[in-house]
Design an enzyme around this catalytic site. Structure first.
Site, PDB file in Angstrom:
ATOM      1  N   ASP A   2       0.794  -1.247   0.000  1.00 44.64           N
ATOM      2  CA  ASP A   2       0.000   0.000   0.000  1.00 44.64           C
ATOM      3  C   ASP A   2       0.826   1.297   0.000  1.00 44.64           C
ATOM      4  O   ASP A   2       0.591   2.193   0.833  1.00 44.64           O
ATOM      5  CB  ASP A   2      -0.970   0.007   1.204  1.00 44.64           C
ATOM      6  CG  ASP A   2      -1.964  -1.148   1.167  1.00 44.64           C
ATOM      7  OD1 ASP A   2      -1.891  -1.975   0.238  1.00 44.64           O
ATOM      8  OD2 ASP A   2      -2.811  -1.226   2.068  1.00 44.64           O
ATOM      9  N   LYS A  47      -7.027  -4.852  -2.985  1.00 42.96           N
ATOM     10  CA  LYS A  47      -7.810  -5.427  -1.882  1.00 42.96           C
ATOM     11  C   LYS A  47      -8.743  -4.386  -1.309  1.00 42.96           C
ATOM     12  O   LYS A  47      -8.548  -3.183  -1.519  1.00 42.96           O
ATOM     13  CB  LYS A  47      -6.866  -5.953  -0.803  1.00 42.96           C
ATOM     14  CG  LYS A  47      -6.007  -4.856  -0.222  1.00 42.96           C
ATOM     15  CD  LYS A  47      -4.917  -5.387   0.659  1.00 42.96           C
ATOM     16  CE  LYS A  47      -4.078  -4.264   1.207  1.00 42.96           C
ATOM     17  NZ  LYS A  47      -4.816  -3.265   2.005  1.00 42.96           N
ATOM     18  N   CYS A  55      -2.144  -2.957   7.583  1.00 44.18           N
ATOM     19  CA  CYS A  55      -2.011  -3.816   6.405  1.00 44.18           C
ATOM     20  C   CYS A  55      -0.711  -4.609   6.389  1.00 44.18           C
ATOM     21  O   CYS A  55      -0.687  -5.766   5.969  1.00 44.18           O
ATOM     22  CB  CYS A  55      -2.208  -2.994   5.142  1.00 44.18           C
ATOM     23  SG  CYS A  55      -3.936  -2.474   5.015  1.00 44.18           S
TER      24      CYS A  55
HETATM   25  C1  VGL Z   1      -4.837   0.480   5.855  1.00 44.85           C
HETATM   26  C2  VGL Z   1      -6.411   1.240   7.312  1.00 44.85           C
HETATM   27  C3  VGL Z   1      -7.381   1.160   6.350  1.00 44.85           C
HETATM   28  C4  VGL Z   1      -3.404   0.133   5.598  1.00 44.85           C
HETATM   29  C5  VGL Z   1      -5.801   0.386   4.867  1.00 44.85           C
HETATM   30  O1  VGL Z   1      -2.978   0.104   4.421  1.00 44.85           O
HETATM   31  O2  VGL Z   1      -2.684  -0.135   6.577  1.00 44.85           O
HETATM   32  N1  VGL Z   1      -5.158   0.898   7.072  1.00 44.85           N
HETATM   33  N2  VGL Z   1      -7.069   0.712   5.135  1.00 44.85           N
END
Ligand code: VGL
Ligand code: ZN
Length: 204
Positions: free
Chosen positions: A8, A106, A151
Site C-alpha cells: 500500500d 484489496k 495492512c
Molecule cells: C490500511 C487502514 C485502512 C493500511 C488500509 O494500508 O494499513 N489501514 N485501510
C-alpha cells in the site's frame, strides 16, 4: 525463492493524504532501492469503492476511529481513503513501479475490509496473491510498506500462517498509531509468530 512485497505505497497513506501515516513517504526510496535487488517484486493497493463500509462517512453519525460491527466483524471506521481510481489510491509518484511483476488490489468488496494482501478480514475470500506466489515458487517474503499496524501486520501474519518464511523490513514501514505504542505491539505480535526483523541495508 525470495520475493519483495510492497504494501500500500499509496498517496493517501503519505503525509497530506486522507489516512496519512507519519513519515510514510520516507519508505519510498527504500522500496526503490530494494526493488532492484529482487527478481520478483509484488505490490498491493488498498482499492475501495466509494461506498465502502470501512468509511465513517458511509455510516450516519459515525466518525473515524469508532469501531462498529460490519457484517459480523469489528470494523474500525476510517476517513474516506484509497477510493478506486482516485489520486489518493495511486502509487506515490516517486515509487518506481516499472519492476512490479504483479499488483494485488484489496478492499474492493464494500461489505468487508481487507488489511492483508492475502485475504479479507474475515478470511472469507483470497486475493490470489498466495496462488501467484506458489506458481512462482516463492517460499520467502521480504515485506515492507504502510501501515505497520494494519495492512503490513495482517499481511505478515497471513504469510506466516501460509508457511512462508517472513522478513519484516522494519525501516521500510511506518505505523498509524491510533494508540501510542501500536507500532511496538504490532512488531511484537509479528515476531512472536515467527517474523524475522531485518533492516533494508542488510538485504543483499
Ligand atoms: C490500511 C487502514 C485502512 C493500511 C488500509 O494500508 O494499513 N489501514 N485501510
Ligand atoms: Zn483501507
Amino acid at each position: 525463492m525470495k520475493a519483495l512485497l510492497l504494501i500500500d505505497l499509496q498517496n493517501d497513506f503519505c503525509p497530506g493524504g486522507a489516512l496519512e501515516v507519519k513519515g510514510g513517504d520516507q519508505v519510498i526510496p527504500i522500496a526503490n532501492q530494494l526493488a532492484e535487488k529482487f527478481d520478483l517484486v509484488i505490490a498491493t493497493q488498498d482499492w475501495h469503492p466509494a461506498n465502502h463500509g470501512s468509511f465513517a462517512a458511509n455510516h450516519p453519525w459515525r466518525y473515524p476511529g469508532q469501531v462498529i460491527d460490519l457484517n459480523g466483524l469489528d470494523q474500525i471506521l476510517w476517513p474516506i481513503h484509497c477510493v478506486q481510481n482516485s489520486f489518493g489510491a495511486e502509487f506515490v509518484k516517486e515509487l518506481d513501479t516499472s519492476n512490479f511483476a504483479a499488483i494485488f488490489q484489496k478492499g474492493t468488496d464494500k461489505e468487508i475490509d481487507s488489511y492483508s494482501g492475502f485475504f479479507d478480514n474475515g478470511q472469507r475470500k483470497a486475493t490470489g496473491l498466495h496462488e501467484y506466489l506458489q506458481e512462482k515458487g516463492i517460499d520467502e517474503l521480504f515485506i515492507m510498506g504502510l501501515a505497520l499496524d494494519y495492512c503490513v501486520k495482517f499481511t505478515v501474519l497471513d504469510a506466516l500462517n501460509l508457511n512462508y518464511k517472513v522478513n519484516l523490513i522494519l525501516d521500510g514501514t511506518r505505523a498509524v498509531n491510533l494508540e501510542e505504542g501500536d507500532d511496538q505491539k504490532a512488531v511484537d505480535e509479528m515476531t512472536a509468530k515467527g517474523a524475522v526483523l531485518v533492516n533494508s541495508v542488510d538485504i543483499s
